[in-house]
Scaffold this motif. Structure first.
Motif, mmCIF file in Angstrom:
data_model
loop_
_atom_site.group_PDB
_atom_site.id
_atom_site.type_symbol
_atom_site.label_atom_id
_atom_site.label_comp_id
_atom_site.label_asym_id
_atom_site.label_seq_id
_atom_site.Cartn_x
_atom_site.Cartn_y
_atom_site.Cartn_z
ATOM 1 N N LEU A 1 12.803 58.166 122.425
ATOM 2 C CA LEU A 1 14.113 58.636 122.001
ATOM 3 C C LEU A 1 15.040 57.473 121.664
ATOM 4 O O LEU A 1 15.716 57.470 120.626
ATOM 5 N N LYS A 2 15.049 56.458 122.519
ATOM 6 C CA LYS A 2 15.900 55.287 122.268
ATOM 7 C C LYS A 2 15.492 54.573 120.985
ATOM 8 O O LYS A 2 16.347 54.161 120.190
ATOM 9 N N GLN A 3 14.181 54.412 120.774
ATOM 10 C CA GLN A 3 13.705 53.689 119.598
ATOM 11 C C GLN A 3 14.014 54.453 118.320
ATOM 12 O O GLN A 3 14.425 53.862 117.305
ATOM 13 N N PHE A 4 13.827 55.764 118.343
ATOM 14 C CA PHE A 4 14.127 56.571 117.161
ATOM 15 C C PHE A 4 15.599 56.430 116.792
ATOM 16 O O PHE A 4 15.948 56.234 115.622
ATOM 17 N N TYR A 5 16.461 56.504 117.799
ATOM 18 C CA TYR A 5 17.891 56.408 117.523
ATOM 19 C C TYR A 5 18.269 55.008 117.056
ATOM 20 O O TYR A 5 19.082 54.842 116.139
ATOM 21 N N ASP B 1 17.603 63.609 106.560
ATOM 22 C CA ASP B 1 16.389 64.123 107.212
ATOM 23 C C ASP B 1 16.268 63.591 108.639
ATOM 24 O O ASP B 1 15.946 64.342 109.574
ATOM 25 N N LYS B 2 16.503 62.290 108.823
ATOM 26 C CA LYS B 2 16.402 61.708 110.168
ATOM 27 C C LYS B 2 17.483 62.270 111.083
ATOM 28 O O LYS B 2 17.251 62.482 112.279
ATOM 29 N N MET B 3 18.677 62.486 110.522
ATOM 30 C CA MET B 3 19.763 63.045 111.320
ATOM 31 C C MET B 3 19.400 64.454 111.778
ATOM 32 O O MET B 3 19.730 64.865 112.892
ATOM 33 N N ASN B 4 18.695 65.203 110.933
ATOM 34 C CA ASN B 4 18.281 66.553 111.312
ATOM 35 C C ASN B 4 17.125 66.533 112.307
ATOM 36 O O ASN B 4 16.961 67.465 113.103
ATOM 37 N N ASP B 5 16.314 65.478 112.253
ATOM 38 C CA ASP B 5 15.193 65.379 113.192
ATOM 39 C C ASP B 5 15.652 65.077 114.616
ATOM 40 O O ASP B 5 15.030 65.516 115.589
ATOM 41 N N LEU B 6 16.737 64.313 114.736
ATOM 42 C CA LEU B 6 17.152 63.817 116.047
ATOM 43 C C LEU B 6 17.455 64.922 117.051
ATOM 44 O O LEU B 6 16.927 64.890 118.182
ATOM 45 N N PRO B 7 18.280 65.933 116.728
ATOM 46 C CA PRO B 7 18.529 66.969 117.752
ATOM 47 C C PRO B 7 17.276 67.751 118.107
ATOM 48 O O PRO B 7 17.116 68.180 119.258
ATOM 49 N N ILE C 1 22.968 69.281 126.133
ATOM 50 C CA ILE C 1 23.544 70.237 125.175
ATOM 51 C C ILE C 1 24.741 69.610 124.467
ATOM 52 O O ILE C 1 24.908 69.743 123.248
ATOM 53 N N GLU C 2 25.581 68.899 125.209
ATOM 54 C CA GLU C 2 26.728 68.217 124.604
ATOM 55 C C GLU C 2 26.266 67.179 123.586
ATOM 56 O O GLU C 2 26.849 67.049 122.506
ATOM 57 N N LEU C 3 25.198 66.458 123.918
ATOM 58 C CA LEU C 3 24.650 65.462 122.995
ATOM 59 C C LEU C 3 24.173 66.130 121.710
ATOM 60 O O LEU C 3 24.454 65.637 120.606
ATOM 61 N N VAL C 4 23.464 67.234 121.831
ATOM 62 C CA VAL C 4 22.953 67.934 120.648
ATOM 63 C C VAL C 4 24.115 68.389 119.761
ATOM 64 O O VAL C 4 24.071 68.224 118.532
ATOM 65 N N PHE C 5 25.171 68.934 120.366
ATOM 66 C CA PHE C 5 26.312 69.376 119.565
ATOM 67 C C PHE C 5 27.000 68.202 118.885
ATOM 68 O O PHE C 5 27.448 68.312 117.738
ATOM 69 N N ASP C 6 27.087 67.053 119.560
ATOM 70 C CA ASP C 6 27.660 65.853 118.930
ATOM 71 C C ASP C 6 26.831 65.426 117.720
ATOM 72 O O ASP C 6 27.382 65.071 116.670
ATOM 73 N N ILE C 7 25.518 65.466 117.868
ATOM 74 C CA ILE C 7 24.633 65.073 116.769
ATOM 75 C C ILE C 7 24.767 66.048 115.604
ATOM 76 O O ILE C 7 24.838 65.643 114.428
ATOM 77 N N LEU C 8 24.801 67.339 115.903
ATOM 78 C CA LEU C 8 24.923 68.348 114.846
ATOM 79 C C LEU C 8 26.233 68.205 114.087
ATOM 80 O O LEU C 8 26.278 68.355 112.857
ATOM 81 N N GLN C 9 27.330 67.914 114.821
ATOM 82 C CA GLN C 9 28.614 67.731 114.152
ATOM 83 C C GLN C 9 28.593 66.510 113.251
ATOM 84 O O GLN C 9 29.053 66.552 112.101
ATOM 85 N N LEU C 10 28.023 65.418 113.748
ATOM 86 C CA LEU C 10 27.935 64.212 112.941
ATOM 87 C C LEU C 10 27.029 64.438 111.735
ATOM 88 O O LEU C 10 27.321 63.973 110.628
ATOM 89 N N SER C 11 25.933 65.156 111.928
ATOM 90 C CA SER C 11 25.012 65.442 110.829
ATOM 91 C C SER C 11 25.714 66.212 109.716
ATOM 92 O O SER C 11 25.567 65.883 108.532
ATOM 93 N N ALA C 12 26.498 67.225 110.082
ATOM 94 C CA ALA C 12 27.218 68.005 109.076
ATOM 95 C C ALA C 12 28.225 67.138 108.338
ATOM 96 O O ALA C 12 28.394 67.247 107.113
ATOM 97 N N ASP C 13 28.905 66.250 109.069
ATOM 98 C CA ASP C 13 29.890 65.353 108.472
ATOM 99 C C ASP C 13 29.215 64.399 107.485
ATOM 100 O O ASP C 13 29.670 64.205 106.353
ATOM 101 N N ILE C 14 28.105 63.792 107.901
ATOM 102 C CA ILE C 14 27.412 62.835 107.040
ATOM 103 C C ILE C 14 26.821 63.524 105.809
ATOM 104 O O ILE C 14 26.787 62.936 104.712
ATOM 105 N N GLN C 15 26.382 64.765 105.942
ATOM 106 C CA GLN C 15 25.880 65.487 104.767
ATOM 107 C C GLN C 15 26.990 65.696 103.740
ATOM 108 O O GLN C 15 26.758 65.556 102.529
ATOM 109 N N LYS C 16 28.197 65.997 104.186
ATOM 110 C CA LYS C 16 29.321 66.125 103.250
ATOM 111 C C LYS C 16 29.677 64.765 102.659
ATOM 112 O O LYS C 16 30.005 64.650 101.470
ATOM 113 N N HIS C 17 29.607 63.728 103.484
ATOM 114 C CA HIS C 17 29.881 62.372 103.012
ATOM 115 C C HIS C 17 28.891 61.984 101.912
ATOM 116 O O HIS C 17 29.274 61.437 100.871
#
Length: 226
Positions: free
Chosen positions: A115-119, A167-173, A190-206
């Motif tokens: 997990l650490k290496q992937f991130y 794609d990688k951002m979607n793989d992480l959660p 669960i909090e971590l997953v929601f943080d990742i999902l929020q960031l993923s949505a933001d980066i997709q719009k970016h």
């Protein structure tokens, strides 16, 4: 679509993620009942540009055509994109990493290290991508906006890279909630997953803004100078 006379508070009510965009425009909270137009005027932000960004972030089927881009004050585009990069690399990615390491350190060695290496690989890739854009892509737009002819950078390189990052951002959660043991700090996971999902949505719009607004706008400026 949002309009200049709407209250800024109503835009945030319609899409709470707009609150995350305000610092990128240099707009603080505390605007009361003021309209978007009045808030933008008070902070020297072109209202047409801010509404363009807010509409892209809010309405999935909204994408401005080249005629609208040509009629919009696009001078803040590069500063806005740079502030977005700063928000991702300086705030959200470190925040998520701290959560992820806290959880990974309590997991059996192999899973925690994977997990650490992937991130770490993802974070390095996204930071390298942003650095490339700021070094090679953004100066092209700034030169064109100043009326200077300049050889284009390989912006299609950035466009192709976006799909890999998303794609990688979607793989992480999925790695987090599929493969971490269920009894390891479930609330923080669960909090971590929601943080990742929020960031993923933001980066997709970016990425959408860079692929479907930045690149077509640069191409329009280049045609206009011929």
């Amino acid at each position: 679509m949002f309009t200049p006379r709407m209250k800024l508070a109503d835009l945030i009510k319609a899409n709470h993620n707009i609150m995350l965009l305000l610092p990128r425009f240099g707009i603080p909270l505390g605007f009361g009942e003021k309209s978007v137009q009045d808030v933008c005027a008070a902070h020297n932000v072109p209202v047409d540009f801010m509404l363009l960004i807010c509409n892209v972030y809010t309405f999935d089927d909204y994408l401005p055509g080249i005629e609208q881009l040509a009629a919009t004050d696009m001078r803040p585009l590069v500063p806005y994109l740079k502030e977005s990069h700063r928000y991702y690399t300086g705030e959200r990615l470190p925040h998520i990493e701290a959560h992820l390491h806290h959880i990974a350190d309590r997991v059996e060695g192999k899973y925690g290290q994977i997990l650490k290496q992937f991130y770490a690989d993802f974070r390095r890739e996204i930071e390298d991508h942003f650095q490339y854009e700021e070094q090679y892509d953004f100066p092209v737009l700034l030169s064109l906006q100043n009326g200077e002819r300049r050889r284009r950078s390989q912006m299609l390189h950035s466009q192709r890279s976006h799909s890999g990052l998303v794609d990688k951002m979607n793989d992480l959660p999925q790695i987090v909630y599929k493969y971490l043991p269920g009894n390891v700090m479930p609330e923080e996971t669960i909090e971590l997953v929601f943080d990742i999902l929020q960031l993923s949505a933001d980066i997709q719009k970016h990425a959408l803004i860079e692929d479907k607004i930045l690149i077509p706008y640069v191409e329009w400026l280049e045609r206009s100078m011929k």
